[in-house]
Design a protein around this motif. Structure first.
Motif: not given
Ligand code: NDP
Ligand code: MG
Length: 404
Positions: A43-44, A47-48, A65, A68-69, A71-72, A74-76
């Motif tokens: 997932i990381d 996102i990248e 997942q 998890n995806l 929330s990442k 949103e954070t990004a």
């Protein structure tokens, strides 16, 4: 999204083929844009990739997942729609906006999305050979009926496609092709003694001398099952009978395959081992567009070597020919059984030399009716996985019993 550019779904963008595809897209930003990227576990990295390629959708094929995806994302602070599972993959490949689907998923998991993409008339660039091995006939029929197109990205099949161009299917019977010479690097164990093969580790098996690939295909290359699957892939893609497909070991991986014609000509395609070459060829087909890769030099071709494969050293290869001679259920069985066994090896449950042993044992035990639809194909696949799991379980029980 800009409709002057071709819009691409990259299935498995976090894998080796996925990364090569993104590199081609990055070099041709004026021609291509990403519509969706997909991952299974990384997932990381997804996102990248989203920051760099700004797709409309991100899909994680493992439904567990999704949160998890999200929330990442949103954070990004990313502006992208998140989907999950087989439904998510099916939705993006069928989207009206999509021009190309590149399938870089590993294994049978790619069958569903490739099928769905062809059903909606998409052009599908297939690196993911297992679905072609399992259901090549059905997928070709769907492509014909729904005006979809299958373009071969697997380097050997792309080479064959280039050597056949500008011919169009049906290739074999009507257009003067007499033989396909399918090249194989021979993998990391071409020179290893048969005794040493028994002690091969996972790290050694996945360290391919010429290609940097995912774990499953790297093990397949080490056993040469990859070439067996590719014989079947070539048979389906180009409608050439097994007896007209000959495997040739070529350790330098510069000649990616050859096509012989009845008039005595043999055409070959040469390139350095870099998956961006076949990917770019398919994305730009029928045009040729400049690609920033190392081109083959005269020095590279001074020492090209070719030799016949040793079927004793690589028993998976004759097993693939044998499965092909038994028909489609045996071929689907071969692919499914191999996926299970390779997974066992990667998880260090069995040794390297056990791979052909269990493959042969399970193939001998497996029987299934000839499939007449893609749904049937999936049933045969499931039954073959059950069959080999039972054999593996019995062998573990026997081993445990012996050691007690
Ligand atoms: P990788 O293992 O490097 O990548 C596989 C990709 O598929 C990753 O993005 C992975 O996600 C994703 N994935 C894994 N499991 C699933 C699943 N169950 N459902 C959906 N997606 C999944 O493999 P490669 O890129 O090396 O190979 C991909 C395919 O292309 C294979 O079929 C291989 O035989 C073929 N091929 C590869 C070549 C190469 O040079 N690599 C050359 C020719 C053919 P994540 O990483 O997030 O877990
Ligand atoms: Mg290949």
């Amino acid at each position: 999204m800009n409709k002057e550019k071709k819009s691409i779904v990259v299935l498995g963008s976090t894998g080796s083929v996925g990364l090569s595809t993104l590199s081609v897209i990055e070099q041709n930003k004026d021609r291509f844009e990403t519509f969706a990227l997909t991952a299974h576990s990384r997932i990381d990295l997804l996102i990248e990739q989203c920051h760099r390629f700004e797709p409309k959708y991100l899909v994680v094929s493992d439904p567990n997942q999704l949160s998890n995806l999200k929330s990442k994302i949103e954070t990004a602070g990313l502006d992208v729609i998140a989907l999950a599972g087989q439904d998510g993959l099916n939705e993006i490949v069928q989207h009206d906006f999509v021009d190309f689907v590149v399938s870089g998923i590993v294994g049978a998991a790619g069958l569903g999305p490739i099928h769905k993409a062809l059903l909606t008339g998409k052009t599908v660039l297939v690196a993911n050979k297992e679905p072609i091995v399992m259901a090549g006939d059905f997928l070709a029929r769907v492509a014909r009926e729904c005006e979809g197109v299958i373009l071969p990205v697997d380097s050997e099949h792309n080479a064959i496609f280039q050597c056949l161009s500008p011919l169009l299917p049906p290739y074999y019977s009507e257009q003067g092709i007499s033989k396909i010479l399918l090249t194989a690097s021979g993998g990391p164990f071409l020179q290893t003694s048969l005794a040493d093969l028994r002690n091969v580790t996972v790290a050694q098996a996945i360290k391919h001398p010429k290609w940097n690939m995912g774990r499953k295909i790297s093990v397949d290359s080490a056993t040469m099952m990859n070439k067996g699957l590719e014989v079947i892939e070539a048979h389906h893609l180009f409608a050439v009978p097994a007896e007209a497909i000959e495997v040739v070991i070529h350790p330098q991986s510069i000649v990616h395959s050859m096509v012989q014609y009845i008039d005595g000509s043999t055409l070959a395609q040469l390139a350095n081992p870099d998956m961006r070459v076949p990917i770019a060829h398919c994305l730009n087909y029928p045009k040729r567009v400049k690609l920033n890769v190392d081109h083959v030099s005269v020095k590279d071709i001074l020492t090209l070597q070719f030799q016949e494969p040793d079927f004793k050293r690589f028993p998976c290869l004759p097993l693939a020919y044998e499965a092909l001679s038994h028909g489609s259920a045996a071929v689907i069985g071969l692919n499914a059984i191999n996926e299970v066994i390779v997974d066992e090896f990667l998880n260090e449950k069995i040794g390297f030399s056990d791979i052909p042993y269990f493959l042969e044992a399970a193939l001998n035990a497996f029987e299934a009716p000839t499939p007449s639809s893609i749904e049937d194909v999936l049933e045969v696949d499931t039954a073959a996985r059950q069959c080999v799991r039972q054999i593996l379980m019995k062998s573990q029980t026997a081993e445990h019993g012996l050691s007690n």
